[in-house]
Enzyme design. Structure first.
Site, PDB file in Angstrom:
ATOM      1  N   LYS A 182     -24.313  -4.316  32.648  1.00 34.80           N
ATOM      2  CA  LYS A 182     -25.421  -4.850  31.854  1.00 34.80           C
ATOM      3  C   LYS A 182     -24.985  -4.863  30.393  1.00 34.80           C
ATOM      4  CE  LYS A 182     -28.981  -3.077  29.592  1.00 34.80           C
ATOM      5  NZ  LYS A 182     -29.022  -3.970  28.421  1.00 34.80           N
ATOM      6  N   GLU A 258     -21.107   7.980  26.667  1.00 35.82           N
ATOM      7  CA  GLU A 258     -20.477   8.003  25.349  1.00 35.82           C
ATOM      8  C   GLU A 258     -21.599   7.701  24.379  1.00 35.82           C
ATOM      9  OE1 GLU A 258     -19.289   7.302  22.196  1.00 35.82           O
ATOM     10  OE2 GLU A 258     -18.178   5.493  22.775  1.00 35.82           O
ATOM     11  N   CYS A 292     -20.630   4.776  16.580  1.00 37.30           N
ATOM     12  CA  CYS A 292     -21.049   6.077  17.067  1.00 37.30           C
ATOM     13  C   CYS A 292     -20.216   7.172  16.414  1.00 37.30           C
ATOM     14  CB  CYS A 292     -20.914   6.142  18.587  1.00 37.30           C
ATOM     15  SG  CYS A 292     -19.326   5.562  19.142  1.00 37.30           S
ATOM     16  N   GLU A 389     -28.678  10.444  13.546  1.00 33.99           N
ATOM     17  CA  GLU A 389     -27.751   9.312  13.470  1.00 33.99           C
ATOM     18  C   GLU A 389     -28.485   8.122  12.850  1.00 33.99           C
ATOM     19  OE1 GLU A 389     -26.360   7.820  17.272  1.00 33.99           O
ATOM     20  OE2 GLU A 389     -24.370   7.498  16.400  1.00 33.99           O
TER      21      GLU A 389
END
Lengths: 490, 535
Positions: A182, A258, A292, A389
């Site tokens: 996806k 991840e 990230c 984040e």
């Protein structure tokens, strides 16, 4: 105009064929530089995932062309895919920039070449992923086979759409799995083009199936599917929790994750100042801060703190923000309205909580999702911008005094993806890198990604490792075969 | 003229690509018809279009021999000279070593190159080999006498796959980090050995070339390679391709010449760091002695064999007959892996011999370029005489000659496929490597007996077992003193699997991951970490 750029199918790719969504739905994909719709793409939902999994499962059946194929031929197919991507590099890079907003200069010279290298690297592994023979006790002969896991669900993000696709496909296909992928709803275009190349190079039908769609529908369907044997996800830690939960409540599929990071970047007083400033700038602002592994907590030693901040601000002010198709542009727009608003919210919280706004702090254009390169000084560890984040062009600079102090502060995060240290001292470099709880540590550099080296997170930054030989483990079941023999001889 | 040649190559490769992607039927048709086309083109090429490389290849340039000497290379099928080739001697080897040393110097293009880029170069070389497939197969067939179709399908396929396999390894040759005691950081780097000498035989000139250079280059070494004096042509053609692929000058240097001169110069050279040799055990001993006397260069040897094939009564007899006979006669028996001692269990012995003889009589001897041919000439007069001498000894020592046993009349170096039955272990044909189309069939009674007999040889290259019983397969394969054991198959060689000899059949292993160890030096780097860190 933009629609004319897209000369391939915008449907769901199953069994090497193009399908409309079962419920006929589509969704728009937006050019973040203008906020305009590029085109509409078929929106996969549970029923489409169902079809894709069926195709992948059939392609994986014992005795299927894919299962019977020589490992070296799987490698050749991956090599050919890399060749085709290299051939169409300019087109893919344009498409990536159009859909994601990253500067064309970057998508052409960083994203696409890394994709090609990744596929070639894993092409080489296909016939080198060796089992072992094992001298067990007793009159037995024992060996292991490294077998594919089966149908692998892969859910990838929008920040490096092509590259994340390659990171996922490379090891999964090298080891002989089949895939239901996806792609992110923000950036489905390049993945669909690659699907056409997958067909072109001759992967058997059903080996790779690509379902554009939304997380809560298509993504959730993959994560909780009873016939998906493994799911790999790259994205936020928040969604990572959901994926793992879905696995545990469905069929205990293998999970690799991840996820997010709040990566510390530690600058010691003996570091090469110019280099440290430039690399720290790159560490945070690269890809509009949408990494990230972004170096989003820059710890600077007291004695050089003021100079470092001053120089960093100077550098950030010079950063060229603008049209991603302009070759001089260093920074394009954020990927969408939601991210744009979220980042602006974090900037407000920084100001509110008392961090010192040194530059930037607002939108950088009156249309599209551009944000000014922003730097906060005097950031404290407990501020929201130092803990969460941000995923945007917002740099936090913090001050520290001693090595042990900075190691402790750097590790005081639920994340543990990446970290960096800048110093000329060999002892300090090792001391800090050994002390950091992170899956990747860069010394005097940042964001160095060799496909040969593993990448992944400690703690809530993830499970498992991608890239390198380690990346193969995530896609392998080990089978131990033990044969009774009349009499063993060493 | 050169354009026509390119177009022809293109057409042939086009067919190959198409056929590779359709289905077995098409391949079948292709297998029977295309060769006729190639057969025609082969001659066409050789006589009109191919520029046959015949010089010494150093630093990506073509050189004449320093001494000004040349040697002829002969087509063993006709005895006619194909051309003269520049003969490399000690002085030329010195030049080649200088070039290889410079190319492997610290800071050189080759040493600074990313490992993955070395892989790209090897892949490109494989691509070019595919492009030149028909040309190389033709040259190989003309120079060795092996049937064109074998060259085209077996030798070329193996060569291309070997290159691709090692192309993948270049950036996967991992060092390690070791958790050493106390306050140290310790890690290993796998570095190239340096200049690697390679001396290769005439039985599989192209394939042996690739077995040597592929792992050597994957690990970042430079190479000085001596092809056999009987078969220098494909190696030199590959020289041109290596240059075209873009390897830096000096990375591969090719010195056609003779063993006692050029070969000896390599083995005893003070500036060659490693030598890899494939050939006879006798010469292997010379190579190792030369290494010992000169600079203790690393040595890998892939030498002779007297390979036992054990056929049990419970095996699929038809398949065992086919596999063992292919093993014995493949490449006119000129293979170090040749199935040269076939032990058959008593109850099926007679039947096995009968079927083998029947099958041997159907072998088509003829012009190697002719597509129906499955058996060509021996490589040269020396080998031819040696084989016939051993055949005579077999007759004299009392083995039963079942078929063949002599040369084909009026046809130069062709020898009839020969089968001896009732061979006893003490006979010369059961002990010495014949390297010709001679199949020796012996009888055995028990498993224990045959294991002992199979192992009582100073060779230990390969062995094979034919049985349907899993216990027997496991026990016998475990008991064989050989580097390779095939169960219910023969000559099943793959780039991924190591190959090499126990005992006097060799030192070290080629192919597979194992070969990388032969071409790397491991460096352990240990760093002391200070325990007193001041800010």
């Amino acid at each position: 105009i933009a629609c004319q750029c897209v000369s391939f199918s915008l449907q769901i790719f199953i069994n090497n064929e193009w399908h409309d969504a079962v419920n006929k739905k589509t969704f728009p994909t937006i050019n973040p530089a203008t906020g305009e719709v590029i085109c509409h793409v078929a929106e996969g939902d549970k029923a489409d995932v169902e079809k894709a999994v069926k195709a992948a499962k059939d392609a994986f059946k014992l005795g299927s062309p894919w299962r019977r194929m020589d490992a070296s031929d799987r490698g050749l197919l991956l090599s050919r895919l890399a060749d085709c991507i290299e051939r169409d590099a300019a087109y893919l890079a344009e498409l990536e920039t159009l859909d994601n907003g990253k500067p064309y200069a970057v998508s052409y010279s960083v994203d696409v070449p890394m994709v090609v290298k990744c596929l070639r690297y894993y092409a080489g592994w296909a016939d080198k992923w060796e089992g072992k023979t094992i001298p067990i006790d007793g009159d037995y002969f024992c060996y292991t086979r490294h077998e594919p896991i089966g149908v692998c669900g892969q859910i990838i993000p929008w920040n490096f759409p092509l590259l994340m696709q390659a990171w996922k496909l490379g090891p999964a296909l090298a080891t002989g799995n089949t895939v239901v992928m996806k792609v992110a709803e923000q950036t489905p275009l390049t993945a669909l083009y690659v699907a056409s190349l997958i067909k072109e190079v001759g992967f058997p039908a059903g080996v790779v199936n690509i379902v554009p769609g939304m997380g809560p529908s298509a993504g959730a369907a993959i994560a909780s599917h009873m016939d998906v044997d493994k799911v790999a996800f790259t994205g936020s830690t928040e969604v990572g929790h959901l994926i793992m939960k879905a696995s545990s409540t469905s069929n205990l599929k293998k999970v690799t994750l991840e996820l997010g990071g709040k990566s510390p970047n530690i600058i010691l007083s003996d570091a090469d100042m110019e280099e440290a400033v430039e690399q720290s700038h790159f560490a945070l602002f690269f890809n509009q801060g949408q990494c990230c592994c972004a170096g989003s907590r820059t710890y600077v030693q007291e004695s050089i703190y003021d100079e470092f901040v001053e120089r960093s601000v100077e550098r950030a002010k010079k950063r060229i923000v603008g049209d991603p198709f302009n070759f001089n542009t260093e920074q394009g727009p954020q990927v969408d309205e939601e991210q744009f608003q979220k980042i602006l919210g974090y900037i407000s919280s920084g100001k509110r909580e008392g961090a010192k706004l040194m530059c930037g702090g607002g939108p950088a254009a009156d249309r599209g999702y551009f944000i000014q390169p922003t730097i906060f000084g005097d950031v404290k560890d407990d501020m929201t911008i130092a803990r969460e984040e941000i995923f945007g062009p917002v740099m936090q600079i913090l001050k520290f005094k001693s090595l042990d102090e900075v190691i402790e502060r750097a590790n005081d995060s639920k994340y543990g993806l990446a970290a960096a240290v800048f110093t000329k001292n060999i002892d300090k470099a090792h001391y800090i890198s050994n002390g950091l709880r992170a899956g990747t540590v860069w010394i005097n550099c940042y964001d160095v990604f060799g496909v040969q080296a593993p990448f992944g997170g400690y703690k809530a930054s993830g499970i498992g490792r991608e890239l390198g030989e380690y990346g193969l483990d995530n896609y392998t079941e080990v089978k131990t075969v033990t044969i009774k023999v009349p009499q063993k001889n060493s | 003229m050169r354009d026509t040649y390119t177009i022809l190559t293109f057409i042939i490769n086009f067919f190959i690509h198409i056929c590779g992607h359709v289905n077995e039927l098409v391949i079948y048709i292709y297998y029977f018809f295309l060769p006729h086309f190639i057969y025609f083109c082969g001659y066409f090429y050789l006589f009109f279009f191919i520029y046959i490389r015949r010089q010494i290849f150093i630093n990506n340039e073509w050189h004449t021999s320093i001494k000004g000497k040349k040697f002829p290379t002969i087509n063993p099928a006709t005895g006619v000279k194909i051309c003269d080739v520049e003969e490399a001697d000690k002085a030329d080897v010195d030049e080649a070593v200088r070039a290889a040393r410079a190319a492997g110097q610290r800071g050189s293009e080759w040493r600074l190159m990313d490992a993955s880029s070395r892989g790209r170069l090897l892949h490109r070389l494989a691509d070019l080999l595919e492009r030149e497939r028909a040309v190389l197969a033709t040259l190989e067939s003309m120079d060795t006498g092996k049937p064109f179709l074998h060259a085209f399908f077996v030798d070329l396929d193996g060569s291309i796959k070997t290159l691709r396999y090692y192309a993948g390894w270049t950036d996967k040759i991992h060092g390690k980090t070791m958790p050493v005691d106390e306050n140290f950081v310790c890690f290993t780097k796998h570095e190239p050995v340096g200049v690697c000498g390679a001396i290769i035989p005439w039985n599989f000139p192209l394939l042996m070339f690739m077995w040597k250079i592929a792992p050597a280059l994957a690990c970042g070494n430079t190479v000085v390679i001596k092809p056999a004096e009987q078969t220098p042509l494909t190696a030199l053609h590959v020289g041109a391709i290596i240059k075209e692929a873009g390897f830096p000058p000096g990375v591969v240097n090719i010195v056609p010449g003779f063993g006692p001169t050029a070969g000896a110069a390599i083995a005893s050279h003070m500036n060659i760091d490693k030598v890899a040799f494939t050939g006879s055990t006798e010469v292997g001993q010379l190579i190792k002695a030369a290494a010992a006397k000169s600079n203790l260069k690393r040595v890998t040897l892939e030498l002779g064999g007297k390979n036992p094939c054990i056929v049990f009564a419970d095996s699929d007899l038809q398949s065992a007959v086919e596999e063992t006979q292919k093993g014995a006669f493949f490449n006119q028996g000129q293979a170090c892996t040749a199935a040269s001692r076939i032990y058959v269990e008593e109850p099926v012995y007679d039947e096995f011999v009968r079927l083998s003889v029947e099958r041997a009589k159907n072998i088509v001897i003829g012009d190697p370029l002719e597509p129906r041919t499955s058996h060509g000439p021996q490589i040269d007069q020396h080998q031819f005489d040696k084989i016939l001498e051993l055949v005579d000894s077999g007759k004299k020592e009392g083995a039963m000659l079942e078929c063949g046993g002599c040369a084909v009349e009026d046809r130069g170096l062709f020898i009839h496929p020969t089968i001896f039955s009732d061979v006893k272990d003490h006979m010369r044909i059961a002990k010495e490597e014949i390297f010709g189309p001679v199949q020796c069939i012996m009888k055995f009674k028990t498993q224990e007996e045959v294991i002992n007999r199979a192992n009582s040889s100073h060779y230990g290259l390969t062995a094979a077992v034919f049985t349907r019983d899993i216990h027997r397969a496991m026990s016998v394969s475990a008991a064989m003193e050989a580097g390779t054991v095939w169960v219910n198959c023969y000559n099943a060689l793959h780039a991924q699997a190591p190959f090499g000899g126990y005992k006097m059949s060799g030192n070290g292993r080629e192919l597979g991951e194992y070969a990388l160890a032969e071409y790397t030096e491991v460096k352990a780097i240990t760093m002391k970490l200070s325990e007193q860190l001041t800010l």
